[in-house]
Design a protein around this motif. Structure first.
Motif, mmCIF file in Angstrom:
data_model
loop_
_atom_site.group_PDB
_atom_site.id
_atom_site.type_symbol
_atom_site.label_atom_id
_atom_site.label_comp_id
_atom_site.label_asym_id
_atom_site.label_seq_id
_atom_site.Cartn_x
_atom_site.Cartn_y
_atom_site.Cartn_z
ATOM 1 N N LEU A 175 0.841 -1.183 0.000
ATOM 2 C CA LEU A 175 0.000 0.000 0.000
ATOM 3 C C LEU A 175 0.886 1.246 0.000
ATOM 4 N N PRO A 176 0.337 2.402 -0.386
ATOM 5 C CA PRO A 176 1.180 3.607 -0.512
ATOM 6 C C PRO A 176 2.007 3.932 0.729
ATOM 7 N N ALA A 177 1.393 3.945 1.898
ATOM 8 C CA ALA A 177 2.163 4.277 3.106
ATOM 9 C C ALA A 177 3.243 3.238 3.381
ATOM 10 N N ASP A 178 2.950 1.983 3.076
ATOM 11 C CA ASP A 178 3.932 0.915 3.267
ATOM 12 C C ASP A 178 5.108 1.079 2.302
ATOM 13 N N ALA A 179 4.792 1.388 1.042
ATOM 14 C CA ALA A 179 5.844 1.557 0.043
ATOM 15 C C ALA A 179 6.755 2.723 0.388
ATOM 16 N N ALA A 180 6.164 3.824 0.842
ATOM 17 C CA ALA A 180 6.970 4.980 1.228
ATOM 18 C C ALA A 180 7.912 4.620 2.372
ATOM 19 N N ASN A 181 7.409 3.846 3.348
ATOM 20 C CA ASN A 181 8.257 3.446 4.463
ATOM 21 C C ASN A 181 9.349 2.490 4.019
ATOM 22 N N TYR A 182 9.033 1.553 3.133
ATOM 23 C CA TYR A 182 10.056 0.611 2.671
ATOM 24 C C TYR A 182 11.171 1.337 1.918
ATOM 25 N N LEU A 183 10.841 2.389 1.200
ATOM 26 C CA LEU A 183 11.892 3.181 0.559
ATOM 27 C C LEU A 183 12.718 3.931 1.598
ATOM 28 N N ARG A 184 12.049 4.498 2.610
ATOM 29 C CA ARG A 184 12.792 5.177 3.680
ATOM 30 C C ARG A 184 13.733 4.204 4.379
ATOM 31 N N GLU A 185 13.235 2.999 4.665
ATOM 32 C CA GLU A 185 14.056 2.011 5.336
ATOM 33 C C GLU A 185 15.216 1.538 4.450
ATOM 34 N N THR A 186 14.970 1.483 3.153
ATOM 35 C CA THR A 186 16.065 1.148 2.235
ATOM 36 C C THR A 186 17.156 2.203 2.314
ATOM 37 N N GLY A 187 16.744 3.480 2.297
ATOM 38 C CA GLY A 187 17.724 4.560 2.416
ATOM 39 C C GLY A 187 18.463 4.526 3.738
ATOM 40 N N ARG A 188 17.765 4.241 4.823
ATOM 41 C CA ARG A 188 18.412 4.149 6.136
ATOM 42 C C ARG A 188 19.421 3.014 6.183
ATOM 43 N N SER A 189 19.103 1.906 5.558
ATOM 44 C CA SER A 189 19.932 0.709 5.644
ATOM 45 C C SER A 189 21.205 0.790 4.814
ATOM 46 N N LEU A 190 21.153 1.485 3.683
ATOM 47 C CA LEU A 190 22.287 1.504 2.761
ATOM 48 C C LEU A 190 23.444 2.352 3.276
ATOM 49 N N LYS A 191 24.639 1.909 2.949
ATOM 50 C CA LYS A 191 25.824 2.729 3.152
ATOM 51 C C LYS A 191 25.828 3.871 2.144
ATOM 52 N N PRO A 192 26.525 4.982 2.415
ATOM 53 C CA PRO A 192 26.676 6.009 1.375
ATOM 54 C C PRO A 192 27.276 5.384 0.113
ATOM 55 N N GLY A 193 26.642 5.601 -1.017
ATOM 56 C CA GLY A 193 27.072 4.986 -2.267
ATOM 57 C C GLY A 193 26.496 3.613 -2.501
ATOM 58 N N GLY A 194 25.810 3.056 -1.504
ATOM 59 C CA GLY A 194 25.167 1.758 -1.676
ATOM 60 C C GLY A 194 24.016 1.847 -2.668
ATOM 61 N N ARG A 195 23.665 0.720 -3.250
ATOM 62 C CA ARG A 195 22.644 0.716 -4.301
ATOM 63 C C ARG A 195 21.498 -0.229 -3.959
ATOM 64 N N ALA A 196 20.341 0.119 -4.501
ATOM 65 C CA ALA A 196 19.151 -0.715 -4.359
ATOM 66 C C ALA A 196 18.599 -1.028 -5.739
ATOM 67 N N TYR A 197 18.202 -2.262 -5.924
ATOM 68 C CA TYR A 197 17.598 -2.738 -7.173
ATOM 69 C C TYR A 197 16.143 -3.044 -6.859
ATOM 70 N N VAL A 198 15.237 -2.296 -7.479
ATOM 71 C CA VAL A 198 13.820 -2.351 -7.131
ATOM 72 C C VAL A 198 12.996 -2.553 -8.393
ATOM 73 N N THR A 199 11.987 -3.430 -8.323
ATOM 74 C CA THR A 199 11.025 -3.525 -9.410
ATOM 75 C C THR A 199 9.674 -3.015 -8.910
ATOM 76 N N ALA A 200 8.908 -2.416 -9.818
ATOM 77 C CA ALA A 200 7.632 -1.808 -9.446
ATOM 78 C C ALA A 200 6.791 -1.614 -10.697
ATOM 79 N N PHE A 201 5.542 -1.238 -10.495
ATOM 80 C CA PHE A 201 4.692 -0.751 -11.577
ATOM 81 C C PHE A 201 4.651 0.767 -11.439
ATOM 82 N N VAL A 202 5.335 1.475 -12.325
ATOM 83 C CA VAL A 202 5.399 2.933 -12.290
ATOM 84 C C VAL A 202 4.378 3.483 -13.294
ATOM 85 N N MET A 203 3.384 4.173 -12.775
ATOM 86 C CA MET A 203 2.311 4.680 -13.624
ATOM 87 C C MET A 203 2.689 6.056 -14.171
#
Length: 286
Positions: A175-203
């Motif tokens: 859900l939207p609020a969940d997706a926003a949090n998962y992106l925030r948590e991804t940013g929190r978890s990554l080291k500076p310069g770290g990368r995330a590979y994400v698949t989604a349906f982008v409208m």
């Protein structure tokens, strides 16, 4: 040719059946088709579709292909700390067990306890330490016996500890609020310069009309002003996010696109020009 055009019989017939029954029948068909391969001497273990319902493709073949993508697109090395967001039955973990060295490590989490149990039973020995965590959060599609929400879930890793995070077929079920949090948590978890590979349906704006007209793999309906869902009664079954909103969430998480979005053909586009089904985003922490 899109799925919507090439399989009209499936859409017309399946629409007459309740969604849970459609899903069980689809899983049963896949399991029956997989029996010859399962029975071959020396065959690698395969989860049943009731545990691993993420569409077609060979379990180990797709897992290896995703791992190869992480090397090419996200800078994965044998020494990386990897975060598997929504690891399921370990499709990619099997490939990473062969790839990661003793200097690397793997953390995976998922909401489905049965899939995690299967993964822990069958995961091969690995040089790197592997940690698997059950996320006790509610999801209409995958976990209904919990009242905790993914919008407040904290990933089971410390700040700035992850080199490569990935989430395949996860944001299509949040859900939207969940997706926003998962992106925030991804940013929190990554080291500076770290990368995330994400698949989604982008409208994107040019996809709205075809999606609502049903020219993609399903007909999408507006949801919460920022998203579009294929099943209004079960929004997490398939959800697409408005491009501008999704990009705002990415920026708010301290992330940015490492390269342009690689759009897939989920909305009826030419699959010869766009071989991916879902859209692929490679993000980097600034």
């Amino acid at each position: 040719m899109s799925q919507a055009v090439s399989q009209p019989w499936y859409r017309s017939v399946s629409g007459l059946l309740p969604r849970p029954l459609r899903r069980r029948l689809l899983c049963l068909g896949r399991d029956l088709a997989s029996l010859p391969g399962r029975m071959k001497p020396g065959a690698r273990p395969l989860p049943w579709s009731s545990l691993h319902d993420v569409g077609g493709g060979g379990f180990h073949e797709v897992g290896r292909a995703i791992a190869d993508e992480l090397v090419r697109e996200a800078g994965l090395t044998p020494e990386s700390h990897v975060l598997d967001i929504g690891c399921g039955t370990g499709r990619v973990a099997f490939a990473l067990a062969d790839y990661l060295s003793a200097e690397g490590c793997y953390t995976g989490f998922d909401v489905a306890a049965g899939g995690l149990a299967w993964m822990l039973r069958h995961l091969p020995p690995a040089a790197a330490p592997f940690r698997v965590v059950r996320a006790d959060v509610f999801n209409t599609e995958y976990r209904q016996r919990d009242d905790k929400r993914a919008a407040t879930y904290r990933f089971p890793v410390s700040d700035g500890s992850v080199d490569v995070a990935f989430a395949t077929s996860v944001f299509t079920h949040l859900l939207p609020a969940d997706a926003a949090n998962y992106l925030r948590e991804t940013g929190r978890s990554l080291k500076p310069g770290g990368r995330a590979y994400v698949t989604a349906f982008v409208m994107t704006p040019d996809r709205v009309e075809p999606a609502r007209a049903g020219r993609g793999f399903v007909k999408f309906h507006p949801f919460e002003t920022v998203a579009h869902v294929g099943a209004p009664d079960v929004p997490e079954a398939m959800i697409a996010f408005d491009e501008a909103v999704f990009m705002d969430w990415i920026a708010a998480a301290g992330l940015k696109l490492a390269k342009p979005v690689r759009f897939g053909h989920w909305c009826g586009e030419d699959r010869t020009a766009r071989p991916d089904f879902q859209d692929v985003l490679v993000l980097v922490k600034g």
